[in-house]
Enzyme design. Structure first.
Site, mmCIF file in Angstrom:
data_model
loop_
_atom_site.group_PDB
_atom_site.id
_atom_site.type_symbol
_atom_site.label_atom_id
_atom_site.label_comp_id
_atom_site.label_asym_id
_atom_site.label_seq_id
_atom_site.Cartn_x
_atom_site.Cartn_y
_atom_site.Cartn_z
ATOM 1 N N ASP A 5 8.281 -3.427 15.500
ATOM 2 C CA ASP A 5 7.673 -2.477 15.869
ATOM 3 C C ASP A 5 6.392 -2.575 16.799
ATOM 4 O O ASP A 5 5.915 -1.720 17.367
ATOM 5 C CB ASP A 5 7.857 -1.323 14.882
ATOM 6 C CG ASP A 5 7.323 0.194 15.433
ATOM 7 O OD1 ASP A 5 7.915 0.371 16.680
ATOM 8 O OD2 ASP A 5 6.663 0.773 14.814
ATOM 9 N N ARG B 8 0.670 -4.153 12.166
ATOM 10 C CA ARG B 8 0.270 -4.492 13.503
ATOM 11 C C ARG B 8 0.595 -5.825 13.962
ATOM 12 O O ARG B 8 0.855 -6.810 13.059
ATOM 13 C CB ARG B 8 -1.183 -4.444 13.085
ATOM 14 C CG ARG B 8 -2.127 -2.953 13.113
ATOM 15 C CD ARG B 8 -1.906 -2.339 14.292
ATOM 16 N NE ARG B 8 -2.492 -0.945 14.261
ATOM 17 C CZ ARG B 8 -1.816 0.220 13.949
ATOM 18 N NH1 ARG B 8 -0.451 0.027 13.794
ATOM 19 N NH2 ARG B 8 -2.540 1.206 13.970
ATOM 20 N N GLY C 257 0.848 -1.301 0.031
ATOM 21 C CA GLY C 257 0.052 -0.015 -0.056
ATOM 22 C C GLY C 257 0.861 1.470 0.117
ATOM 23 O O GLY C 257 1.954 1.035 -0.534
ATOM 24 N N HIS D 286 6.631 0.588 19.170
ATOM 25 C CA HIS D 286 5.729 0.803 18.285
ATOM 26 C C HIS D 286 5.942 2.629 18.220
ATOM 27 O O HIS D 286 5.141 3.396 18.422
ATOM 28 C CB HIS D 286 4.121 0.773 18.647
ATOM 29 C CG HIS D 286 3.060 1.086 17.817
ATOM 30 N ND1 HIS D 286 1.911 0.285 17.909
ATOM 31 C CD2 HIS D 286 2.998 1.755 16.528
ATOM 32 C CE1 HIS D 286 1.131 0.711 16.738
ATOM 33 N NE2 HIS D 286 1.973 1.428 15.903
ATOM 34 N N GLU E 257 0.048 -4.857 22.889
ATOM 35 C CA GLU E 257 0.953 -3.890 23.389
ATOM 36 C C GLU E 257 0.500 -3.148 24.589
ATOM 37 O O GLU E 257 -0.825 -2.970 24.692
ATOM 38 C CB GLU E 257 1.058 -2.789 22.271
ATOM 39 C CG GLU E 257 1.624 -3.326 21.263
ATOM 40 C CD GLU E 257 1.716 -2.450 19.897
ATOM 41 O OE1 GLU E 257 1.402 -1.296 19.853
ATOM 42 O OE2 GLU E 257 2.281 -2.872 18.813
HETATM 43 C C1 8YV Z 1 0.584 5.627 15.703
HETATM 44 C C2 8YV Z 1 -0.002 3.821 14.030
HETATM 45 O O1 8YV Z 1 1.524 4.984 16.825
HETATM 46 O O2 8YV Z 1 -0.686 5.545 12.543
HETATM 47 C C3 8YV Z 1 -0.812 4.132 12.952
HETATM 48 O O3 8YV Z 1 -1.553 3.472 12.499
HETATM 49 O O4 8YV Z 1 0.331 2.805 14.487
HETATM 50 C C4 8YV Z 1 1.028 4.728 14.550
HETATM 51 O O5 8YV Z 1 1.264 6.176 13.649
HETATM 52 C C5 8YV Z 1 -0.593 5.576 16.491
HETATM 53 O O6 8YV Z 1 -1.494 5.553 15.631
HETATM 54 C C6 8YV Z 1 -0.403 6.798 17.388
HETATM 55 O O7 8YV Z 1 -1.475 6.538 18.602
#
Ligand code: 8YV
Length: 303
Positions: A246, A222, A143, A269, A251
């Site tokens: 990551d 994820r 993507g 993460h 988590e």
């Molecule tokens: C952030 C993420 O850690 O954008 C995402 O989907 O996993 C990361 O950019 C998260 O969303 C911030 O809380």
């Protein structure tokens, strides 16, 4: 993010949902029907129960590109609009994938630990690592972020192939019709697929086995996309050469067995976690909120 939280409170009179479960339940009971917009983050989301406790909800504004923590099927059913923050974090998440890639193959963090522990002087040269340039790299999920990862890997003379539900038009990379085929022909498998119900455990024992004892796995997507138990078992028994992670299933919990492994790089993460990118995500989050409140439409809707 504090700047987003301050802005939603000051400019929109937002109320922060209590964290403590009993307090939260009481609050939702009393005030749940008062809110038509929820501002949340990718990691927190508006899950099924919370969404049900907000009967007047019309929009979810999500800080993050991933929105798997939000109940999208209930949102669709109830006509609740949901936005995310696409594009602005592509560079940083791709950079993180490359950082993990280089670190795991060249054993940078392990070598750093070696120096800090004084072993260079006592035990001599650090053991040889694996060449990172010129590898065959498979990308699961080509993507927006996957494509930026691929572009960076071109600079390392890698041969890139990918698997998606459908082939992507106009990319110079080979399409593999299955995940197992992709893993079979890859030295390194990088996961960049979106989270959510459709991608749960896409990387299971058969994909890990196909990657094999000299294969490496990188995950910046994820934790749910990987069968974590199978991954840990493969790393413990040498069925995989290493992993750079990551993201995790639960988590901030990280499987305890991974902590002792030197061929695994573990990050909390932080894919999008730079000042510049988080500021851009904050701006897009607030732009979505402002546009929704003033026009009823989101800037970057996902549903
Ligand atoms: C952030 C993420 O850690 O954008 C995402 O989907 O996993 C990361 O950019 C998260 O969303 C911030 O809380």
């Amino acid at each position: 993010m504090p700047s987003v939280q301050d802005a939603v409170v000051l400019d929109y009179g937002a109320v922060r949902l209590p964290d403590e479960p009993a307090e939260r339940a009481e609050f939702l009971q009393r005030r749940g029907s008062d809110f038509d917009v929820a501002v949340t983050s990718g990691k927190v989301g508006v899950g099924p129960e919370l969404m049900r406790a907000l009967p007047a909800l019309r929009a979810v504004v999500n800080f993050g590109v991933g929105y798997d923590a939000t109940d999208i099927s209930q949102a669709r059913e109830r006509g609740i609009a949901v936005s995310n923050t696409p594009e602005v974090l592509n560079d940083c998440v791709a950079d993180t994938a490359l950082a993990l890639y280089l670190d795991v193959l060249r054993r940078i963090s392990a070598a750093d630990r070696y120096v800090r522990a004084g072993q260079w002087a006592t035990a001599g040269n650090f053991p040889l690592a694996t060449k990172a340039s010129g590898k065959r790299v498979g990308i699961l999920g080509l993507g927006r972020i996957g494509r930026v990862i691929a572009r960076r890997l071109e600079g390392f003379d890698c041969t890139i192939s990918y698997h998606n539900r459908r082939p992507v038009a106009e990319v110079p990379y080979e399409y593999c019709t299955s995940r197992v085929d992709l893993a079979l022909q890859s030295d390194v498998l990088i996961i960049a697929a979106a989270g959510g119900p459709d991608s749960v455990k896409l990387v299971g024992p058969e994909v890990i086995e196909a990657l094999g004892p000299s294969g490496y796995l990188i995950n910046v997507a994820r934790g749910s996309v990987v069968d974590e138990e199978a991954l840990v078992a493969a790393l413990l028994t040498g069925q995989l050469a290493g992993a750079g992670l990551d993201v995790f299933d639960d988590e901030p919990k990280v499987p305890h067995d991974l902590l002792a492994l030197d061929n695994v790089v573990l990050l909390p993460h932080l894919g999008s976690g730079t000042h510049e990118t988080r500021a851009a995500m904050a701006e897009l989050t607030l732009a979505n909120l402002k546009q929704y409140v003033t026009t009823g439409n989101l800037v970057t809707p996902v549903c």
